[in-house]
Motif scaffolding. Structure first.
Motif, short mmCIF file in Angstrom:
data_model
loop_
_atom_site.label_atom_id
_atom_site.label_comp_id
_atom_site.label_asym_id
_atom_site.label_seq_id
_atom_site.Cartn_x
_atom_site.Cartn_y
_atom_site.Cartn_z
N GLY A 59 4.06 5.66 -5.28
CA GLY A 59 4.13 5.62 -6.74
C GLY A 59 3.08 6.50 -7.40
N SER A 60 1.92 6.57 -6.77
CA SER A 60 0.84 7.32 -7.41
C SER A 60 1.02 8.83 -7.27
CB SER A 60 -0.50 6.92 -6.79
OG SER A 60 -0.52 7.31 -5.45
N LEU A 61 1.99 9.24 -6.46
CA LEU A 61 2.24 10.68 -6.31
C LEU A 61 2.67 11.31 -7.63
CD1 LEU A 61 3.99 10.97 -2.85
CD2 LEU A 61 1.70 11.67 -3.50
N LYS A 62 3.14 10.45 -8.55
CA LYS A 62 3.48 10.88 -9.89
C LYS A 62 2.36 11.73 -10.51
CE LYS A 62 4.09 7.25 -12.51
NZ LYS A 62 3.48 7.04 -13.75
N GLY A 63 1.12 11.35 -10.18
CA GLY A 63 0.00 12.03 -10.81
C GLY A 63 -0.31 13.39 -10.23
N ILE A 64 0.52 13.85 -9.30
CA ILE A 64 0.18 15.07 -8.58
C ILE A 64 0.52 16.32 -9.40
CG2 ILE A 64 2.27 15.70 -7.32
CD1 ILE A 64 0.51 15.56 -4.78
N THR A 119 2.33 1.75 -3.38
CA THR A 119 1.32 2.26 -4.31
C THR A 119 1.08 3.74 -4.08
OG1 THR A 119 0.28 0.12 -3.93
CG2 THR A 119 -0.92 1.70 -5.27
N LEU A 120 0.98 4.11 -2.80
CA LEU A 120 0.72 5.51 -2.48
C LEU A 120 1.85 6.40 -3.00
CD1 LEU A 120 -0.76 5.40 1.11
CD2 LEU A 120 -1.79 6.43 -0.89
N ASN A 167 -0.29 17.73 -12.27
CA ASN A 167 -1.26 18.65 -12.85
C ASN A 167 -2.41 18.97 -11.90
OD1 ASN A 167 -2.20 16.11 -12.90
ND2 ASN A 167 -2.79 16.07 -15.06
N ALA A 168 -2.21 18.70 -10.59
CA ALA A 168 -3.27 19.01 -9.64
C ALA A 168 -3.39 20.53 -9.48
CB ALA A 168 -2.96 18.38 -8.29
N PRO A 169 -4.61 21.03 -9.33
CA PRO A 169 -4.78 22.47 -9.18
C PRO A 169 -4.22 22.94 -7.84
CG PRO A 169 -6.84 21.36 -8.77
CD PRO A 169 -5.88 20.30 -9.21
N LEU A 198 0.84 -1.20 0.00
CA LEU A 198 0.00 0.00 0.00
C LEU A 198 0.87 1.25 0.00
CD1 LEU A 198 -2.86 1.14 0.17
CD2 LEU A 198 -2.61 1.16 2.64
#
Lengths: 473, 164
Positions: B107-112, B104-105, B114-116, B101
């Motif tokens: 790794g998923s920070l990659k998507g941050i 995963t958490l 383009n966050a507003p 977990l």
């Protein structure tokens, strides 16, 4: 607030008013005549049900926080109808001596959870969704622990509130990630900017896990059997029919509107969960002897079938899910109604006790048989059409293997539903449950269920209506 | 600059005390470290200009709820003997899933990317006046719904506690 706005959110408002009237009635009725609250509550709820059927106005209120369309109104009406049946079934139980001092609490809490579910269905933002969800679960724990002097009931209440708290935490974490990555909690804004980047996918998975707890999908189902067994029967039927139906509805709306951009992702996710839910629910249901546990696991398996319709992600999918839940309410409440009538008459709830029931109580056996046939999906009754449309929706999106697995599971489920039928009609028993008269309210509820199981299947008007208000991605 | 340093100090305290909540052998120590973590969170709220939230967090969580926690811990009288033994297999599974977990958490920070980014430059955004205004305009329905939730919870609690 003008009349038009009142019509938009009439379900919640009327139900809140009903709840408050009951609260005052509870204070003004003397201790000796507390049972008078039962007809008052049922009468008021019937009025609420009728008001729900008034002509529909779609619209949104409070800056998009609350929204309603013909679809949402229909969902709420379906739930209201189911709750009325549950109320009729619980009259005899509520009149028991030990429940005398807490009759009105049953109605107050039940109606509050229903308000929560209706707000959930009409929510236009994650904040409302979350609050509705909490309102639908936290008081529910008190209902589950209603027979608080029975250890199992109290234990089930604690189990429910602990697992509900955990699932809420997971759900809330998902919502916070959604808010963090999109900058909004409103469905229409989130829906338009949601993408499949890794963080938002993760947010969706957390959100979905929280919802899966409520619908008790595998692997989030572990609380279900214990809670369903420990709770009073009528609360169990409320949990497994109304609560589950409401969660299926809200999942339907959220998946089809907010997460429509990542439809491939949630279709893959649902694929795995649908297969495991159907299979594990069925395999466990075969082994159950206690009727409540049996129906609990069968309802887990039924939830797996609902996912098939969701995965269709087209207008057929949405129509079939609403239709299936509508049918499921009648068939499952019919089965629970018979179980509860027998339990409160004889305190028996094991499958062996049902041996030879047909010879002493033929009508009850027939109703039970019809309900179980409907749950299993045998052609003449409505359950068949419900499953058939779900399979059609999934097949239309090309999930042939999934439909194949689902048909296999439907066959397995037929086996254990027929076990009960066999016990009632064929098995010999030296000391069968003696003949008894069913109380009038329960009789009414069972008649409603039987009519529902037949009418909904044979009249295509329901399906056509659901199709006219539904939408796909 | 100053607030950045403060942010890191508070974060270190928060992470450390949160870890200690889990790793402490004695339940009382866990509860006390939880209080420390609540104070650190309140510090973060102040950095985000949420003054009211910071105060409420201390009063409600560090004050009221922690007292309840302490009482519960004392009444339950937990100690090593009463602690349920978990098998090694369960522990290993828990560690593996926990690590997965965490991976995963992270790794998923990659998507941050383009966050507003929210604008927190308005100093008065978290004051009671502005908060109250928002609560009774934009968030009126959730606010009222919460009161129904409390009502239902009170009814439920009273029902469970009712004498025959």
């Amino acid at each position: 607030m003008n009349l038009e706005n009142f019509l938009i959110m009439r379900h919640e408002l009327v139900l809140t008013i009903v709840t408050l009237i009951l609260l005052i009635a509870e204070l003004s009725i003397s201790d000796k005549s507390k049972h008078k609250i039962i007809p008052i509550a049922i009468g008021l709820f019937t009025i609420n049900l009728i008001i729900g059927f008034l002509p529909t106005i779609s619209g949104s209120l409070f800056g998009g926080m609350y929204q309603t369309t013909a679809l949402q109104v229909t969902m709420k009406n379906i739930l209201n109808l189911g709750v009325l049946v549950v109320l009729f079934q619980s009259v005899k139980w509520l009149k028991e001596e030990e429940n005398k001092i807490k009759i009105s609490e049953f109605f107050l809490i039940l109606f509050s959870t229903l308000i929560g579910m209706q707000f959930m269905i009409s929510s236009g933002s994650f904040l409302m969704l979350y609050l509705g969800l909490e309102l639908a679960t936290i008081p529910m724990a008190a209902l589950v622990a209603y027979d608080r002097l029975r250890t199992k009931s109290a234990e089930a209440g604690v189990k429910l509130i602990l697992s509900a708290a955990l699932s809420s935490a997971v759900l809330l974490f998902g919502i916070s990630l959604i808010y963090g990555t999109t900058g909004s909690t409103y469905f229409n804004i989130v829906g338009s900017v949601f993408t499949s980047n890794s963080l938002q996918t993760l947010a969706f998975i957390f959100f979905f896990s929280g919802m899966a707890f409520k619908i008790s999908l595998v692997p989030f189902h572990l609380w279900t059997a214990d809670v369903y067994e420990g709770a009073p029967i009528n609360v169990t039927s409320y949990l497994s029919v109304i609560s589950k139906g409401a969660s299926a509805f809200i999942l339907l709306i959220v998946l089809f509107t907010v997460f429509k951009n990542i439809v491939e992702i949630w279709q893959n996710l649902l694929y795995v969960i649908a297969v495991s839910t159907m299979t594990i629910g069925n395999l466990f249901a075969i082994r159950q002897q206690n009727m409540k546990r049996f129906l609990a696991f069968s309802s887990i398996a039924q939830a797996g079938f609902i996912l098939l319709g969701l995965m269709g992600a087209n207008i057929t999918g949405m129509t079939s899910v609403v239709y299936f839940v509508f049918v499921y309410i009648f068939s499952n409440l019919g089965a629970f109604g018979v179980v509860s009538v027998i339990y409160y008459q004889t305190s028996k709830e094991n499958m062996d006790d049902y041996n030879g029931l047909y010879h002493t109580n033929p009508k009850l056996s027939l109703i039970m048989m019809l309900s179980l046939f409907s749950l299993a999906g045998i052609p003449p009754v409505a359950g068949f059409f419900g499953k058939f449309f779900l399979f059609t929706a999934a097949a239309a999106s090309g999930y042939y293997w999934l439909v194949f697995i689902a048909v296999l599971n439907a066959t397995i489920s037929l086996y254990y539903y027929l076990l009960v039928v066999k016990a009632m009609f064929i098995n010999k028993n030296d000391t069968p449950i003696a003949y008894f008269k069913t109380d009038t309210p329960a009789k009414i509820s069972l008649i409603i269920c039987v009519i529902g199981v037949f009418i909904v299947g044979f009249m295509s008007i329901f399906y056509q209506y659901f199709q006219s208000i539904g939408f796909g991605i | 600059m100053f607030s950045t340093i403060l942010f890191y100090i508070l974060s270190v305290i928060l992470v450390f005390s949160s870890l200690m909540v889990i790793f402490s052998r004695k339940p009382i120590n866990s509860v006390l470290f939880l209080i420390v973590s609540f104070f650190a969170i309140s510090g973060h709220y102040i950095l985000l200009n949420a003054q009211f939230l910071a105060v409420v967090n201390i009063i409600v969580y560090a004050g009221a709820i922690m007292v309840l926690f302490l009482f519960t811990v004392m009444l339950l009288n937990l100690n090593k003997e009463t602690e349920p033994k978990k098998s090694a297999l369960v522990k290993i599974i828990a560690v593996i899933t926990g690590c997965l977990l965490a991976v995963t958490l992270v790794g998923s920070l990659k998507g941050i990317d383009n966050a507003p980014v929210q604008d927190f430059s308005d100093n008065s955004i978290g004051l009671i006046k502005n908060l109250g205004k928002t609560l009774f305009t934009d968030f009126l329905v959730p606010f009222e719904l919460t009161s129904v939730l409390f009502l239902a919870s009170i009814v439920g609690t009273l029902m469970i506690g009712k004498k025959e």
